[in-house]
Design a protein around this motif. Sequence first.
Motif, mmCIF file in Angstrom:
data_model
loop_
_atom_site.group_PDB
_atom_site.id
_atom_site.type_symbol
_atom_site.label_atom_id
_atom_site.label_comp_id
_atom_site.label_asym_id
_atom_site.label_seq_id
_atom_site.Cartn_x
_atom_site.Cartn_y
_atom_site.Cartn_z
ATOM 1 N N UNK B 112 0.851 -1.196 0.000
ATOM 2 C CA UNK B 112 0.000 0.000 0.000
ATOM 3 C C UNK B 112 0.876 1.231 0.000
ATOM 4 N N UNK B 113 1.071 1.820 -1.171
ATOM 5 C CA UNK B 113 1.920 2.989 -1.260
ATOM 6 C C UNK B 113 1.192 4.119 -1.965
ATOM 7 N N UNK B 114 1.355 5.340 -1.448
ATOM 8 C CA UNK B 114 0.824 6.498 -2.156
ATOM 9 C C UNK B 114 1.737 6.775 -3.346
ATOM 10 N N UNK B 115 1.257 7.618 -4.245
ATOM 11 C CA UNK B 115 1.951 7.829 -5.509
ATOM 12 C C UNK B 115 3.384 8.303 -5.298
#
Lengths: 197, 197
Positions: B112-115
Amino acid sequence: MPGPGRPRAFDRDAALRTAMRLFWDRGYEAVSITDLTAAMGIGTRSLYTAFGSKEQLFREAVALYSSGSGTEGFCDLPTARETFESWLRDRADGYTRVDRPRGCMVVMAATNTSADNDAVRDLLAQMRNRDREMLTARLERAKRTGEVAEHVDARAVASFYLSLIYGMSTQAKDGYTAADLAAVVDTAITAWPHLVT
Amino acid sequence: MPGPGRPRAFDRDAALRTAMRLFWDRGYEAVSITDLTAAMGIGTRSLYTAFGSKEQLFREAVALYSSGSGTEGFCDLPTARETFESWLRDRADGYTRVDRPRGCMVVMAATNTSADNDAVRDLLAQMRNRDREMLTARLERAKRTGEVAEHVDARAVASFYLSLIYGMSTQAKDGYTAADLAAVVDTAITAWPHLVT
DNA sequence: TTATTTGTGCATCGAACGCTACACAATTAG
DNA sequence: CTAATTGTGTAGCGTTCGATGCACAAATAA
């Protein structure tokens, strides 16, 4: 039949669908309120009025997701083999659709959570656990009908196929094609007769 | 031989090990600098002086992790079956050790990584991809020695076992016991002869 | 000694986080 | 009409995020 009050200026269902896509793609914590409002095309205040909080919105998004892809339906198929095979094929296909985020939301959307959001992680963990119980029960039933041999460890076989499902989510995110995953499922189904007799 | 300058007041290796545990357990974005400094027992400034940035620290932590659990070693075993079986058993055991975080860091620590942090996600994805190539090559080699039949789709079989490995990480996090995962591996190995002949 | 180099503690930076107070708009109920 | 109810936009709340500026401490080098 709307009661009194100013009517909502956006389509709640469409907005929820948009939020689901975002959470599905990035995971709970990696999607910010700003990301959500931008994608949904509404203001911050409207989001909170309509959905309460980020966590409640996520819970609704998960409910929407699972309403469209529950494992229950497959358990009603006449044989356990049909249950597992069609369930696997349906997932492999669903994880690699071009018009949807890749992988399974229940598996991927809350794996990395800070301590504050353990409740969200646990929500998905419980849903995964329900699938485990459901599929184990399906195999136990098949043992009673004679489709699956008495000595078979139903929980182990169910866990084996669940592990594949979970793994295919990672693979879908890694860019495995629909054909790649179909080949994984073919391999897994090849093993079936040797696991249940 | 330390050069000039004030000597470091903490054990860099031990601090890195602590950071690895945290990232392994919670994932890259879910671990804050405050979490890290608290667990490592050092100040913010010392962390940045010693490791540069959060991302660089993570990269070092991943390198440390993979130095202790590479897939390469298993490929040197005499038969492909030994490669896959001992690799699976080693992982199943390693994912459920009481003295370590559960599951595989490479699989779980950046899902789960943000941009902003796609580079971190891609780092782990590349490592997973290398394993895929390595195991596919091991099966191709086994085809040349005759251990595995000519018609077998090496990539599909490798992907099948990789899917299990990935899935076992989720299962380990969900609380599956060492015995549960061992049973999954037993099931997977039962299938081996039917997949390669 | 003095100069240079490197590490540490403190205070804090600007940005982003989830979320909300408030004034106002838009609807129904009477 | 007025009253009541609910949604919207702006502006900003307090907190936390990753990261830094600065003065000082502690080592080597000459």
